[in-house]
Design a protein around this motif. Structure first.
Motif, PDB file in Angstrom:
ATOM      1  N   GLY A   9       0.773  -1.226  -0.153  1.00  0.00           N
ATOM      2  CA  GLY A   9      -0.117  -0.032   0.214  1.00  0.00           C
ATOM      3  C   GLY A   9       0.660   1.257  -0.032  1.00  0.00           C
ATOM      4  N   LYS A  10       2.113   1.312   0.025  1.00  0.00           N
ATOM      5  CA  LYS A  10       2.791   2.329  -0.058  1.00  0.00           C
ATOM      6  C   LYS A  10       2.542   2.949  -1.275  1.00  0.00           C
ATOM      7  CE  LYS A  10       7.035   0.807   2.589  1.00  0.00           C
ATOM      8  NZ  LYS A  10       8.428   0.457   2.512  1.00  0.00           N
ATOM      9  N   VAL A  11       2.507   2.305  -2.559  1.00  0.00           N
ATOM     10  CA  VAL A  11       2.126   3.120  -3.784  1.00  0.00           C
ATOM     11  C   VAL A  11       0.912   2.282  -4.478  1.00  0.00           C
ATOM     12  CG1 VAL A  11       4.400   4.248  -4.205  1.00  0.00           C
ATOM     13  CG2 VAL A  11       3.934   2.006  -4.900  1.00  0.00           C
ATOM     14  N   LYS A  12       0.377   2.729  -5.581  1.00  0.00           N
ATOM     15  CA  LYS A  12      -0.312   2.013  -6.541  1.00  0.00           C
ATOM     16  C   LYS A  12       0.447   1.063  -7.282  1.00  0.00           C
ATOM     17  CE  LYS A  12      -3.690   5.311  -6.988  1.00  0.00           C
ATOM     18  NZ  LYS A  12      -4.517   6.481  -7.977  1.00  0.00           N
ATOM     19  N   GLU A  13      -0.262  -0.241  -7.591  1.00  0.00           N
ATOM     20  CA  GLU A  13       0.536  -1.332  -8.298  1.00  0.00           C
ATOM     21  C   GLU A  13       0.943  -0.912  -9.535  1.00  0.00           C
ATOM     22  OE1 GLU A  13       0.927  -4.283  -7.742  1.00  0.00           O
ATOM     23  OE2 GLU A  13      -0.416  -4.557  -5.850  1.00  0.00           O
ATOM     24  N   ASN A  14       0.669   0.297 -10.171  1.00  0.00           N
ATOM     25  CA  ASN A  14       1.103   0.840 -11.384  1.00  0.00           C
ATOM     26  C   ASN A  14       2.065   1.936 -11.216  1.00  0.00           C
ATOM     27  OD1 ASN A  14      -0.913   2.607 -10.914  1.00  0.00           O
ATOM     28  ND2 ASN A  14      -1.242   3.017 -13.341  1.00  0.00           N
ATOM     29  N   ARG A  64       0.369  -0.152 -16.792  1.00  0.00           N
ATOM     30  CA  ARG A  64       0.459  -1.599 -16.526  1.00  0.00           C
ATOM     31  C   ARG A  64       0.988  -1.730 -15.083  1.00  0.00           C
ATOM     32  NH1 ARG A  64       4.204  -4.071 -20.882  1.00  0.00           N
ATOM     33  NH2 ARG A  64       3.603  -1.827 -21.821  1.00  0.00           N
ATOM     34  N   ASN A  65       0.609  -2.885 -14.367  1.00  0.00           N
ATOM     35  CA  ASN A  65       1.411  -2.846 -13.117  1.00  0.00           C
ATOM     36  C   ASN A  65       2.710  -3.188 -13.280  1.00  0.00           C
ATOM     37  OD1 ASN A  65      -1.363  -2.904 -12.023  1.00  0.00           O
ATOM     38  ND2 ASN A  65      -1.507  -5.113 -11.881  1.00  0.00           N
ATOM     39  N   VAL A  66       3.616  -2.612 -12.231  1.00  0.00           N
ATOM     40  CA  VAL A  66       4.843  -2.874 -12.372  1.00  0.00           C
ATOM     41  C   VAL A  66       5.550  -3.835 -12.519  1.00  0.00           C
ATOM     42  CG1 VAL A  66       6.745  -2.126 -11.026  1.00  0.00           C
ATOM     43  CG2 VAL A  66       5.275  -0.488 -11.137  1.00  0.00           C
ATOM     44  N   GLY A  67       4.682  -5.097 -11.684  1.00  0.00           N
ATOM     45  CA  GLY A  67       5.247  -6.460 -11.797  1.00  0.00           C
ATOM     46  C   GLY A  67       4.975  -7.034 -13.114  1.00  0.00           C
ATOM     47  N   GLU A  68       4.053  -6.715 -13.915  1.00  0.00           N
ATOM     48  CA  GLU A  68       3.591  -7.099 -15.231  1.00  0.00           C
ATOM     49  C   GLU A  68       4.661  -6.518 -16.211  1.00  0.00           C
ATOM     50  OE1 GLU A  68      -0.392  -6.315 -16.067  1.00  0.00           O
ATOM     51  OE2 GLU A  68      -1.300  -7.468 -14.622  1.00  0.00           O
ATOM     52  N   TYR A  69       4.840  -5.347 -15.955  1.00  0.00           N
ATOM     53  CA  TYR A  69       5.922  -4.650 -16.706  1.00  0.00           C
ATOM     54  C   TYR A  69       7.267  -5.268 -16.575  1.00  0.00           C
ATOM     55  CZ  TYR A  69       9.648  -1.100 -18.147  1.00  0.00           C
ATOM     56  OH  TYR A  69      10.565  -0.354 -18.722  1.00  0.00           O
ATOM     57  N   PHE A  70       7.718  -5.593 -15.493  1.00  0.00           N
ATOM     58  CA  PHE A  70       9.173  -6.196 -15.475  1.00  0.00           C
ATOM     59  C   PHE A  70       9.247  -7.608 -15.852  1.00  0.00           C
ATOM     60  CE2 PHE A  70      12.302  -8.823 -13.101  1.00  0.00           C
ATOM     61  CZ  PHE A  70      13.164  -7.761 -12.929  1.00  0.00           C
ATOM     62  N   LYS A  71       7.997  -8.448 -15.667  1.00  0.00           N
ATOM     63  CA  LYS A  71       7.945  -9.757 -16.138  1.00  0.00           C
ATOM     64  C   LYS A  71       8.072  -9.740 -17.689  1.00  0.00           C
ATOM     65  CE  LYS A  71       4.894 -13.697 -16.825  1.00  0.00           C
ATOM     66  NZ  LYS A  71       3.427 -14.185 -16.379  1.00  0.00           N
ATOM     67  N   GLN A  72       7.218  -8.813 -18.323  1.00  0.00           N
ATOM     68  CA  GLN A  72       7.319  -8.628 -19.765  1.00  0.00           C
ATOM     69  C   GLN A  72       8.838  -8.425 -20.091  1.00  0.00           C
ATOM     70  OE1 GLN A  72       5.090  -9.338 -22.005  1.00  0.00           O
ATOM     71  NE2 GLN A  72       6.753  -9.313 -23.610  1.00  0.00           N
ATOM     72  N   ASP A  79      11.614  -3.208  -4.269  1.00  0.00           N
ATOM     73  CA  ASP A  79      11.695  -1.692  -4.486  1.00  0.00           C
ATOM     74  C   ASP A  79      11.956  -1.250  -5.703  1.00  0.00           C
ATOM     75  OD1 ASP A  79      11.051   0.711  -3.534  1.00  0.00           O
ATOM     76  OD2 ASP A  79      13.084   0.951  -2.480  1.00  0.00           O
ATOM     77  N   PHE A  80      11.307  -0.256  -6.387  1.00  0.00           N
ATOM     78  CA  PHE A  80      11.892   0.222  -7.432  1.00  0.00           C
ATOM     79  C   PHE A  80      11.470   2.016  -7.103  1.00  0.00           C
ATOM     80  CE2 PHE A  80      11.272  -0.191 -12.326  1.00  0.00           C
ATOM     81  CZ  PHE A  80      12.501   0.778 -12.500  1.00  0.00           C
TER      82      PHE A  80
END
Length: 296
Positions: A49-54, A68-76, A101-102
């Motif tokens: 909850g520190k930041v939003k998913e994207n 997009r969500n940061v996790g999806e961006y990194f996976k791609q 962290d990013f």
């Protein structure tokens, strides 16, 4: 005013109320072999909850929001770089992890980038992971740097930290199966000595098996064999003994009762003729036939 101008390139490119579309372009110059499948990459700042998913965390005014969500961006990005360096995708062990962290520290005259990712390579067949390592990439750039290019470069450099790790490469190049814990060996069983009880003795009257010998084949056209003359013997050469022996000799040739015919001879009737039996030295034997029946 000077500070605003220095911050303008990054602020205008990545921050603001609008969502920014980011397209990742692989650019690694490494070459690898192996195979992998990609699982999910969690984005820890968004999960807590520190930041939003994207949203990528930053320190300057404004929020950096991507499409997009940061996790999806990194996976791609990991998929594109893996395929770009020669890794076969869609087979082999599953690679997944967590973006711890990013952070873009853009408050000032320069920008400090931090990308902290934990990579996990599962073991084929389950069990403990083959690989579980944290890779932290830090990069310092000027305010006037290309924001989109730097974003891609930071992600690429972090991914290459995993690609450079021999342990990671080993896990995607071999089918790693987690070592199973062998069950404890069973306790040794004390050997027991068994004494065989002999069978009860058989009664003497029970018939014992007798080996049957095969009969020899008869010889072809056997020559006539002269039958030996039966001889009756006695241990004591007395008159009574001679009479008994003479009778035995008569019986052996099929004759009837014997009668004395002198001191050492006897006759026995054999139908139409008689047989003269001679006794000597405790032995009696038929000598010859006598015409007519001696009993007549």
């Amino acid at each position: 005013m000077k500070r605003f101008l220095l911050m303008a390139p990054l602020s205008l490119a990545l921050t603001g109320c609008a969502t920014v579309t980011v397209n990742y372009a692989p650019s690694s110059t490494m070459t690898l072999s192996g195979s992998e499948q990609l699982g999910a990459f969690k984005y820890a700042p968004g999960d807590t909850g520190k930041v939003k998913e994207n949203q990528i965390r930053n320190t300057a005014i404004g929020n950096i929001m991507i499409d997009r969500n940061v996790g999806e961006y990194f996976k791609q990005a990991l998929f594109d770089e893996s395929r770009f360096v020669g890794i076969k995708m869609g087979q082999g062990p599953v690679v997944h992890g967590t973006i711890n962290d990013f952070l873009i520290d853009d408050l000032g005259y320069s920008v400090d980038w931090t990308l902290d990712v934990t990579y996990v390579v599962d073991s084929v067949g389950g069990g403990a992971p083959c690989y579980n390592q944290q890779k932290v990439l830090k990069k310092h750039t000027a305010k006037f740097a290309n924001a989109f290019g730097t974003l891609n470069e930071v992600v690429k450099d972090n991914i290459e930290e995993a690609f450079k790790d021999p342990a990671f490469v080993s896990c995607i190049q071999t089918t790693h199966v987690a070592a199973a814990t062998a069950p404890p060996a069973p306790a040794p069983v004390a050997a027991t000595t068994t004494t065989a009880t002999p069978p009860p003795p058989q009664p003497e009257s029970e018939a014992k098996p007798t080996a049957v010998a095969s009969s020899p084949a008869p010889a072809a056209d056997p020559a006539p064999v002269q039958q030996a003359t039966p001889v009756a013997t006695a241990s004591t050469p007395t008159v009574d003994a001679d009479l008994a022996l003479a009778q035995t000799a008569a019986n052996q040739v099929g004759c009837g009762a014997v009668k004395a015919n002198g001191n050492s001879t006897y006759t026995a009737a054999c139908g139409d003729y008689s047989v003269l039996i001679s006794c000597d030295g405790g032995q009696c034997r038929p000598e010859h036939t006598i015409k007519g029946n001696s009993n007549d």
